[in-house]
Design an enzyme around this catalytic site. Structure first.
Site, short mmCIF file in Angstrom:
data_model
loop_
_atom_site.label_atom_id
_atom_site.label_comp_id
_atom_site.label_asym_id
_atom_site.label_seq_id
_atom_site.Cartn_x
_atom_site.Cartn_y
_atom_site.Cartn_z
N ARG A 45 0.81 -1.23 0.00
CA ARG A 45 0.00 0.00 0.00
C ARG A 45 0.84 1.27 0.00
O ARG A 45 0.60 2.17 -0.78
CB ARG A 45 -0.86 0.08 1.27
CG ARG A 45 -2.20 -0.53 1.19
CD ARG A 45 -2.59 -0.96 2.57
NE ARG A 45 -1.67 -2.03 2.95
CZ ARG A 45 -1.85 -3.29 2.60
NH1 ARG A 45 -2.91 -3.65 1.95
NH2 ARG A 45 -0.98 -4.22 2.92
N THR A 46 1.78 1.33 0.93
CA THR A 46 2.50 2.60 1.11
C THR A 46 3.27 2.93 -0.16
O THR A 46 3.18 4.03 -0.71
CB THR A 46 3.43 2.51 2.33
OG1 THR A 46 2.64 2.14 3.46
CG2 THR A 46 4.11 3.84 2.60
N HIS B 230 5.26 6.23 11.54
CA HIS B 230 4.76 6.07 10.17
C HIS B 230 3.78 7.24 9.94
O HIS B 230 2.56 7.04 9.90
CB HIS B 230 4.06 4.71 10.07
CG HIS B 230 3.73 4.26 8.67
ND1 HIS B 230 3.82 5.09 7.57
CD2 HIS B 230 3.30 3.06 8.21
CE1 HIS B 230 3.46 4.39 6.49
NE2 HIS B 230 3.14 3.17 6.85
N ARG C 226 11.55 3.75 3.65
CA ARG C 226 11.10 2.77 4.65
C ARG C 226 12.30 1.92 5.02
O ARG C 226 12.99 1.40 4.12
CB ARG C 226 9.97 1.90 4.13
CG ARG C 226 9.66 0.75 5.07
CD ARG C 226 8.42 0.00 4.73
NE ARG C 226 7.23 0.78 5.03
CZ ARG C 226 6.00 0.28 5.00
NH1 ARG C 226 5.81 -0.97 4.65
NH2 ARG C 226 4.95 1.02 5.29
C1 NCD Z 1 1.72 -0.89 8.33
C2 NCD Z 1 3.23 -0.74 8.52
O1 NCD Z 1 3.99 -0.99 7.58
O2 NCD Z 1 3.59 -0.31 9.61
N1 NCD Z 1 1.36 -1.11 7.00
C3 NCD Z 1 1.07 -0.02 6.23
O3 NCD Z 1 1.93 0.77 5.91
N2 NCD Z 1 -0.21 0.17 5.92
C4 NCD Z 1 1.08 -1.83 9.27
C5 NCD Z 1 1.59 -3.24 9.35
O4 NCD Z 1 2.51 -3.65 8.66
O5 NCD Z 1 1.02 -3.98 10.17
#
Ligand code: NCD
Length: 309
Positions: A53-54, A131, A103
């Site tokens: 998603r990100t 985040h 990330r």
């Molecule tokens: C989250 C993350 O990467 O912290 N995912 C995201 O970016 N939507 C949550 C997760 O991994 O549980």
């Protein structure tokens, strides 16, 4: 918003949040107006940890602003494999891109990397740290689904220790004076540093080991995944995996207007039978990542342009 980099949600004042969310709502209502806005801009993607998603929503966001991405690709195929430091990697890629999204598994990595670059750097998750862009899209979703961000009672459940989305959200909710109920097993309680931040901000906070007693009071229930990859010991993970799940039976005690959210990916925390109910807001939450990240990138790129002139 007047920040060069976005490395922690603690940077985000109430005014900052409202500015991004208002801009995101404007963009969502009329995406054609910004189609060419950053036509010459390249966004550098540096993902040292898995992401769906990100990463894809950042990519969609810059493309919908007319720009494009340069992507480091997987760690296995990059020079990181040869032992390059993060500081060197970001210094190289800032020469290719107008902004960077990072990330990385190490907490504090985004702050460190931001000190080496002049282009805006956005933290897309630093280990169990923060985040912040997830928080912006969480709040956008909450504002729409719960009719504003004031006077909310929010339950946050699951892995509060390692969950970076939780650390960011809890911090920023203090700007909106929310009542926060944290639900987790004893071993996955909020880290001391986050509890300290909340205390300093005068937050209204309570901690629980089960959801039942407070569920009826909640306007929002934010469910999170147990962060398996961050457990030093797999047995510790197994001991708690499978607890803290919600299904249709659980929600019988909830208000009809309860907004159920989850940053995704989910494993088994929310039974699929909830997906088709009015409680479920997690897919729309993921979709909101695009207008929110478009708004943020637009503002950071504009600031950077202003600084150049
Ligand atoms: C989250 C993350 O990467 O912290 N995912 C995201 O970016 N939507 C949550 C997760 O991994 O549980």
């Amino acid at each position: 918003m007047r920040h060069e980099h976005l490395v922690t949600a603690k940077q985000l004042s109430r005014d900052d949040v409202e500015a991004v969310l208002d801009r995101a709502a404007e963009i969502a209502a009329n995406p054609a107006a910004v189609r060419e806005r950053h036509a010459d801009k390249l966004l550098g993607l540096l993902f040292f940890e898995p992401s769906t998603r990100t990463k894809m929503s950042f990519e969609t966001a810059i493309k919908r602003l007319g720009g494009d991405v340069v992507d480091m690709g997987s760690v296995d195929s990059s020079s990181v494999k040869k032992g390059e430091s993060l500081a060197d990697t970001v210094r190289v890629i800032e020469g290719y891109a107008d902004a960077l999204v990072l990330r990385h598994p190490q907490e504090g990595s985004a702050r460190m990397a931001s000190e080496f670059v002049d282009v805006p750097l956005v933290n897309a998750g630093d280990g169990a740290g923060h985040h912040p862009t997830q928080t912006l899209l969480d709040l956008y979703t909450m504002r729409e689904a719960a009719d504003g961000l004031d006077d909310l009672t929010v339950g946050i459940m699951g892995d509060l220790k390692y969950g970076r989305t939780v650390h960011s959200l809890a911090n920023v909710l203090t700007n909106f004076d929310a009542r926060q109920h944290f639900v987790s097993p004893e071993s996955l309680k909020l880290p001391r540093s986050v509890r300290y931040d909340l205390h300093e901000a005068g937050a209204k906070v309570r901690q629980h080991t089960d959801l039942e007693t407070i569920l009826p009071e909640l306007d929002v229930l934010y469910v999170t995944r147990i962060q398996r990859e961050r457990f030093p010991d797999e047995n510790e993970y197994r001991a708690i995996a499978g607890e803290y799940q919600i299904d249709a039976d659980t929600l019988e005690q909830a208000s009809d207007d309860l907004v159920v959210m989850h940053p995704l990916p989910r494993v088994d925390e929310i039974a699929p039978e909830i997906d088709e109910t009015d409680y479920a807001h997690y897919f729309e939450q993921a979709h909101n990542g695009v207008p929110v990240r478009m708004a943020l990138l637009d503002m950071l790129l504009e600031n950077a342009r202003g600084d150049e002139e």
